[in-house]
Design an enzyme around this catalytic site. Structure first.
Site, PDB file in Angstrom:
ATOM      1  CG  ASP A 211       0.897  -9.768   1.061  1.00  0.00           C
ATOM      2  OD1 ASP A 211       0.204 -10.401   0.259  1.00  0.00           O
ATOM      3  OD2 ASP A 211       2.135  -9.899   1.157  1.00  0.00           O
ATOM      4  CD  GLU A 268      -6.058   6.944  15.638  1.00  0.00           C
ATOM      5  OE1 GLU A 268      -5.791   7.601  14.601  1.00  0.00           O
ATOM      6  OE2 GLU A 268      -5.192   6.476  16.389  1.00  0.00           O
TER       7      GLU A 268
HETATM    8  C1  GLC Z   1       0.638 -12.948  -0.602  1.00  0.00           C
HETATM    9  C2  GLC Z   1       0.155 -12.444  -1.938  1.00  0.00           C
HETATM   10  C3  GLC Z   1       1.002 -13.050  -3.001  1.00  0.00           C
HETATM   11  C4  GLC Z   1       2.437 -12.603  -2.785  1.00  0.00           C
HETATM   12  C5  GLC Z   1       2.909 -12.947  -1.384  1.00  0.00           C
HETATM   13  C6  GLC Z   1       4.167 -12.219  -1.028  1.00  0.00           C
HETATM   14  O1  GLC Z   1       0.441 -14.287  -0.441  1.00  0.00           O
HETATM   15  O2  GLC Z   1      -1.200 -12.725  -2.103  1.00  0.00           O
HETATM   16  O3  GLC Z   1       0.583 -12.719  -4.284  1.00  0.00           O
HETATM   17  O4  GLC Z   1       3.273 -13.209  -3.714  1.00  0.00           O
HETATM   18  O5  GLC Z   1       1.975 -12.583  -0.417  1.00  0.00           O
HETATM   19  O6  GLC Z   1       3.895 -10.866  -0.809  1.00  0.00           O
END
Ligand code: GLC
Length: 553
Positions: A211, A268
């Site tokens: 993310d 790993e």
């Molecule tokens: C990313 C995710 C989104 C979230 C953001 C903060 O863009 O896809 O859904 O709100 O990160 O974590």
């Protein structure tokens, strides 16, 4: 690992050609009937995904979380939120998926934690200057008494990116105020995440979707954003421009070092992969994140944002193959996910709202037939391309966005942080329909649903499409089957010069011609065996507007 998996992917790095299905756990299937999807629900529906023909599942976060950003605010990275089940359920999911030759990819959220994370609570208690505060981005404010935020950065969800705590310091949160950013210059943070990676890899995760993969490192000194990039709230203010370089928090060079450390951890283990969520343009910059010792893949958001337009699609495909190819990575292809308007709706419009803004009842409502026709064509154009592909739950049903969701049901922090001016992303997150006549269209047995489903979802239910020639579901199944049969994911791509006309575009991959008619008059279909069409009727022998055909030459 089963024989089938081994034979399809042996020595070929499965992720290079995999079709990965994104599950948004809240909205896929609800096993206990509380209105919130869960892991037992996912397990109960795995057969349908096997029938669809996907290779892996990426699950959006299911970790312990107060759910202020639908789980992207993690309070414990090593446990499952009771809403979704427990670690035992996760182990069962991995095992059950494996029986069906499906891998499970976990969503890792390293840029920020929840404010309920033990480390953030410790940071609040420990006070300024403490090692606990060093794990996050605490700063003194500006102004005579520190009453002004440390700089002018704004949150992606609207409003300022800084919140002040009782003792007067401020902490940074590029997203919601309940999502404090970690300090990735801090050794403990780095070690902790390597250990978290191992935790899930040891449990059998096939890898990670990372993310906000491009934001971990902030420019030293946290300088103000230049005027034109200002992201502070306000009706006319611009939102973060993640496309420009240099930028003090998107795509800083220092992030590459962290990725390399993670890559060493993944290496790993056998056969694991990471995919970066990095909204960075141009693609030449994004591709740098997929060099051989960094991410295996990155979501191709350049492709996702390209409208159904011949010239622009041709350009983005050229660019993607060139830029990812230059670093030895496969390109990925994607049209929908949980942060964007579903492409069956997006494609109904000539001009769409900005990413993250969403569509509400006051917005011009889409012509869903036009949207679906184009979406089917766009997907058929995409799934013939070499590389990895991502599918978002429900798109295989042709599901449109819920565009009339009232404000009272909205849950996306964007809605609240902009006082409803940007309605946000809930419209693509509504529980998906399985059986037309069942409670909540089969999402569960009680009829509860954390976001209300629109009535039109009934006709998109899976049971209305299974075995129905020409349904969107059967089209997806066919595409994935043929993609595998002709090994298109590994194939050789070239433009089919004869097929490139004023409103047509064609390419050949492994002897399969993928031909699109965008707008305008019909075009003849070249000689060969017609493998599939995005619209059923080809009796006229011509390709109509917004239609794609696959022909074995
Ligand atoms: C990313 C995710 C989104 C979230 C953001 C903060 O863009 O896809 O859904 O709100 O990160 O974590």
């Amino acid at each position: 690992m089963s024989e089938t998996l081994r034979s399809t992917n042996a020595g070929r790095e499965w992720w290079r050609s995999a079709v990965i299905y994104q599950i948004y756990p809240r909205s896929f299937a609800d096993g206990n009937g509380d209105g919130m999807g869960d892991i037992p629900g996912i397990i109960s529906r795995l057969d349908s995904l096997q029938e669809l023909g996907i290779d892996a599942i990426w699950c959006s976060p299911f970790f312990t979380s107060p759910q202020n950003d639908a789980g992207y605010d993690v309070a414990d990275y090593r446990d499952i939120d009771p809403l979704f089940g427990n670690l035992n359920d996760f182990d069962n999911l991995v095992a059950e998926a494996k029986k069906r030759d499906i891998r499970i990819i976990v969503d890792l959220v390293p840029n920020h934690s929840s404010s309920e994370h033990a480390w953030f609570q410790a940071a609040l208690n420990a006070g300024p200057g403490s090692p606990e505060r060093e794990r996050y981005m605490f700063r003194d404010g500006k102004g005579e008494n520190g009453e002004l935020p440390p700089n002018n950065w704004g949150s992606v969800f609207g409003g300022p990116a800084w919140t002040r705590v009782d003792d007067g310091q401020w902490y940074l949160h590029l997203f919601d105020s309940t999502q404090p950013d970690f300090n990735w210059e801090n050794k403990e943070v780095r070690e902790e995440f390597k250990s978290i990676l191992r935790f899930w890899l040891d449990r059998g995760a096939a890898g990670f979707r990372i993310d906000v993969a491009h934001a971990l490192i902030k420019e030293a000194g946290l300088p103000d954003l230049a005027e034109q990039l200002t992201t502070m709230s306000g009706e006319d203010a611009e939102r973060p421009k993640d496309r420009v370089s240099p930028h003090p928090f998107w795509g800083q060079e220092g992030v590459h070092e962290i990725i390399r450390e993670w890559r060493e951890v993944l290496d790993e283990y056998e056969d694991r992969a990471m995919c970066a969520e990095a909204w960075i343009m141009p693609l030449s910059r994004m591709a740098k994140w997929t060099r051989p010792d960094e991410y295996h893949q990155a979501f191709n958001f350049g492709y996702l944002e390209t409208p159904w337009d011949k010239e622009r699609l041709q350009a983005v495909i050229d660019d993607s193959l060139k830029e990812f190819g230059a670093v030895g990575a496969p390109s990925t292809w994607v049209l929908s996910n949980h942060d964007v308007i579903r492409h069956a709706t997006r494609m109904a419009y000539d001009k769409i709202p900005k990413q993250g803004d969403g569509i509400g009842p006051d917005y011009e409502q889409p012509n869903i037939d036009r949207g679906l026709r184009r979406a089917r064509a766009a997907t058929a154009f995409m799934l013939g391309l070499p590389g990895g592909a991502y599918i978002y739950q429900g798109e295989e049903l042709g599901l449109p966005e819920h565009t009339t969701l009232e404000g009272e049901y909205r849950q996306d922090p964007t809605f609240f942080r902009t006082q409803g001016k940007r309605v946000g992303r809930d419209g693509c997150r509504v529980p998906i329909p399985w059986e037309k006549e069942a409670p909540a269209f089969g999402f569960n047995e009680t009829g509860q649903s954390w976001l209300p489903q629109p009535d039109i979802y009934a006709s998109y239910s899976r049971d209305q499409q299974v075995g129905i020639e020409g349904s969107t579901l059967e089209l997806y199944k066919k595409m994935l089957k043929l993609r595998k049969k002709y090994e298109l994911g590994h194939g050789d791509f070239s433009w089919h010069k004869d097929s490139i006309g004023d409103h047509s575009l064609g390419y050949v991959n492994s002897g399969v011609l993928v031909l699109a008619n965008f707008t305008g008059s019909n075009i003849p279909i070249p000689q060969g065996e017609i493998l599939l069409s995005s619209q059923n009727d080809l009796s006229s022998g011509v390709l109509e507007h917004d239609q794609v055909v696959w022909v074995k030459l």
